[in-house]
Write an enzyme that holds these catalytic residues in place. Structure first.
Site, PDB file in Angstrom:
ATOM      1  N   ASN A   1     -18.432 100.994  65.701  1.00 31.43           N
ATOM      2  CA  ASN A   1     -19.835 100.703  65.991  1.00 31.43           C
ATOM      3  C   ASN A   1     -20.213 101.384  67.308  1.00 31.43           C
ATOM      4  O   ASN A   1     -19.809 100.945  68.374  1.00 31.43           O
ATOM      5  CB  ASN A   1     -20.034  99.181  66.094  1.00 31.43           C
ATOM      6  CG  ASN A   1     -21.460  98.807  66.441  1.00 31.43           C
ATOM      7  OD1 ASN A   1     -22.369  99.640  66.372  1.00 31.43           O
ATOM      8  ND2 ASN A   1     -21.662  97.555  66.828  1.00 31.43           N
TER       9      ASN A   1
ATOM     10  N   LYS B   1     -23.090 101.559  68.705  1.00 27.19           N
ATOM     11  CA  LYS B   1     -24.167 100.854  69.424  1.00 27.19           C
ATOM     12  C   LYS B   1     -25.206 101.876  69.923  1.00 27.19           C
ATOM     13  O   LYS B   1     -25.504 102.839  69.219  1.00 27.19           O
ATOM     14  CB  LYS B   1     -23.584  99.981  70.533  1.00 27.19           C
ATOM     15  CG  LYS B   1     -22.527  99.002  70.004  1.00 27.19           C
ATOM     16  CD  LYS B   1     -22.066  98.012  71.037  1.00 27.19           C
ATOM     17  CE  LYS B   1     -21.029  97.075  70.429  1.00 27.19           C
ATOM     18  NZ  LYS B   1     -20.594  96.031  71.374  1.00 27.19           N
TER      19      LYS B   1
ATOM     20  N   HIS C   1     -24.730  91.182  63.846  1.00 29.79           N
ATOM     21  CA  HIS C   1     -23.881  91.415  65.014  1.00 29.79           C
ATOM     22  C   HIS C   1     -24.292  90.457  66.130  1.00 29.79           C
ATOM     23  O   HIS C   1     -25.461  90.097  66.263  1.00 29.79           O
ATOM     24  CB  HIS C   1     -24.014  92.866  65.478  1.00 29.79           C
ATOM     25  CG  HIS C   1     -23.021  93.267  66.520  1.00 29.79           C
ATOM     26  ND1 HIS C   1     -23.169  92.953  67.854  1.00 29.79           N
ATOM     27  CD2 HIS C   1     -21.849  93.938  66.419  1.00 29.79           C
ATOM     28  CE1 HIS C   1     -22.143  93.431  68.523  1.00 29.79           C
ATOM     29  NE2 HIS C   1     -21.317  94.043  67.676  1.00 29.79           N
TER      30      HIS C   1
ATOM     31  N   GLU D   1     -24.836  90.832  69.144  1.00 32.35           N
ATOM     32  CA  GLU D   1     -25.905  91.324  70.016  1.00 32.35           C
ATOM     33  C   GLU D   1     -27.268  91.182  69.358  1.00 32.35           C
ATOM     34  O   GLU D   1     -28.275  90.962  70.039  1.00 32.35           O
ATOM     35  CB  GLU D   1     -25.613  92.781  70.400  1.00 32.35           C
ATOM     36  CG  GLU D   1     -24.411  92.894  71.321  1.00 32.35           C
ATOM     37  CD  GLU D   1     -23.790  94.269  71.362  1.00 32.35           C
ATOM     38  OE1 GLU D   1     -22.782  94.434  72.056  1.00 32.35           O
ATOM     39  OE2 GLU D   1     -24.307  95.192  70.680  1.00 32.35           O
TER      40      GLU D   1
ATOM     41  N   GLU E   1     -16.068  88.252  64.925  1.00 32.23           N
ATOM     42  CA  GLU E   1     -16.214  88.740  66.295  1.00 32.23           C
ATOM     43  C   GLU E   1     -16.386  87.561  67.250  1.00 32.23           C
ATOM     44  O   GLU E   1     -17.500  87.064  67.423  1.00 32.23           O
ATOM     45  CB  GLU E   1     -17.457  89.622  66.411  1.00 32.23           C
ATOM     46  CG  GLU E   1     -17.391  90.935  65.692  1.00 32.23           C
ATOM     47  CD  GLU E   1     -18.554  91.821  66.128  1.00 32.23           C
ATOM     48  OE1 GLU E   1     -18.301  92.936  66.543  1.00 32.23           O
ATOM     49  OE2 GLU E   1     -19.697  91.345  66.090  1.00 32.23           O
TER      50      GLU E   1
ATOM     51  N   GLY F   1     -16.190  93.029  74.580  1.00 28.58           N
ATOM     52  CA  GLY F   1     -16.423  93.703  75.854  1.00 28.58           C
ATOM     53  C   GLY F   1     -15.749  93.072  77.043  1.00 28.58           C
ATOM     54  O   GLY F   1     -15.916  93.535  78.175  1.00 28.58           O
TER      55      GLY F   1
ATOM     56  N   SER G   1     -12.776  93.567  71.704  1.00 27.89           N
ATOM     57  CA  SER G   1     -11.796  94.188  72.607  1.00 27.89           C
ATOM     58  C   SER G   1     -10.591  94.745  71.854  1.00 27.89           C
ATOM     59  O   SER G   1      -9.449  94.641  72.294  1.00 27.89           O
ATOM     60  CB  SER G   1     -11.355  93.191  73.682  1.00 27.89           C
ATOM     61  OG  SER G   1     -12.434  92.824  74.512  1.00 27.89           O
TER      62      SER G   1
END
Length: 263
Positions: A13, A15, A105, A107, A175, A181, A221
Site C-alpha cells: 500500500n 498510500k 483501512h 486511516e 491491521e 507505523g 510494521s
C-alpha cells in the site's frame, strides 16, 4: 508453495506517495528485482496499490511488459455514479483492470470517519464490479485493553460481510492500529489468534468453502526481518505492507519470505 491451498499475497500500500512517473520507475525496478531473485509467482502473489493518478500508468506498464505483478486501488466509492465530487467508482477501477481494492483501512476509518456501515457498502460496491475487496479491520490500543484481542476486528468484519453473498472472493487484512507505523508489530502468535477468529467469521457469514479459500493478511510494521514469523502461522496468508513497500529491496525481501524460513 501454498498455505492450506491458499497462495500467499504480499500487498504493498503506497498510500499518498509516488506520482505517475515515479510509479513507472518503481514498478519496473520492483519487477527486475523479483526477476533477479527468481521469485516464483506460482508460490506467492505480489500486488501494489498506487494512488489513483498512477493506476493507468501502472496498468499500461504491467500489461505491455507482461509483468506478473497485480495491482489495485486504495479505496473506492460506495456509489456507482452520480453527483459525488471527488469519488471514484468501482466501474472505473474495473475498466483499468484493477484486481483489488483496499476497503476500510484504519486511516480511512479515523481520518475520514468511515463507519462499519460505509465499509460494508464499499465492500458491496467492489464485489458488484468484479473487484476483490481487501477488507481491513483492526483495533486501537484502547480497544485492545477494553475489549481484549479480536473482539473489535471480529465485530467490524461481521458488519462488512453482512450482505456479502455466499462464496464471494474476498481478502481480509488484520491491521492492529497500535502497530501501524509504530515499528512495533504484533507478535506472530497475536496475529494468528486474531486471523483465526476472522476466518471463523468468514465461515459463519459466507460459508466454510469461502473461509477455506479466503486469504487473511497481517498488516502493521511488517518488514523483511519479521515476515517469516507471521508466515509460519497457519491462518496468516500474507501481508499488507505500508512504509516498507516503498523500499524496493525491503519489499522484494518481504515477497521472498520463503527464502528466510522453510514454510
Amino acid at each position: 508453495m501454498t498455505t492450506n491451498g491458499r497462495v500467499p499475497l504480499i500487498a504493498g500500500n503506497w498510500k499518498l506517495n509516488l506520482d505517475h512517473l515515479q510509479s513507472i520507475a518503481f514498478v519496473q525496478k520492483l519487477a527486475w528485482s523479483l526477476k533477479d531473485a527468481r521469485l516464483d509467482f506460482n508460490d506467492v502473489e505480489v500486488a501494489v496499490f498506487p494512488p489513483y493518478t498512477d493506476l493507468r500508468s501502472v496498468q499500461t506498464l504491467i500489461s505491455a511488459d507482461k509483468l506478473s505483478l497485480k495491482f489495485g486501488a486504495q479505496d473506492l466509492s460506495e456509489h456507482d455514479s452520480g453527483a459525488y465530487t471527488g469519488e471514484i467508482s468501482g466501474q472505473f477501477l474495473r475498466a483499468l483492470d484493477c484486481s483489488y481494492v483496499i476497503i476500510g483501512h484504519s486511516e480511512r476509518r479515523t481520518l475520514h470517519n468511515e463507519t462499519d456501515a460505509v465499509v460494508a457498502a464499499k465492500t458491496a460496491a467492489a464485489l458488484r464490479h468484479g473487484l476483490v475487496p481487501v477488507i481491513c479491520v483492526g483495533e486501537t490500543a484502547e480497544d485492545l485493553e477494553t475489549h481484549g484481542p479480536s473482539a473489535v476486528p471480529v465485530s467490524q468484519l461481521k458488519v462488512a460481510l453482512a450482505t456479502v453473498p455466499q462464496g464471494a472472493d474476498i481478502v481480509v487484512a488484520y491491521e492492529p492500529v497500535w502497530a501501524i507505523g509504530s515499528g512495533q508489530a504484533a507478535t506472530p502468535e497475536q496475529a494468528e489468534q486474531v486471523c483465526a477468529a476472522l476466518r471463523a467469521v468468514v465461515a459463519e457469514k459466507i460459508g466454510q468453502d469461502a473461509a477455506d479459500k479466503t486469504r487473511v493478511l497481517y498488516g502493521g510494521s511488517v518488514k523483511s526481518g519479521n515476515i517469516a514469523g507471521f508466515m509460519r502461522q497457519p491462518n496468516v496468508d500474507g501481508a499488507l505492507v505500508g512504509g516498507a513497500s516503498l523500499d524496493i529491496t525491503e519489499f522484494s525481501n518481504i515477497a521472498r519470505f520463503q527464502k528466510h524460513v522453510g514454510v
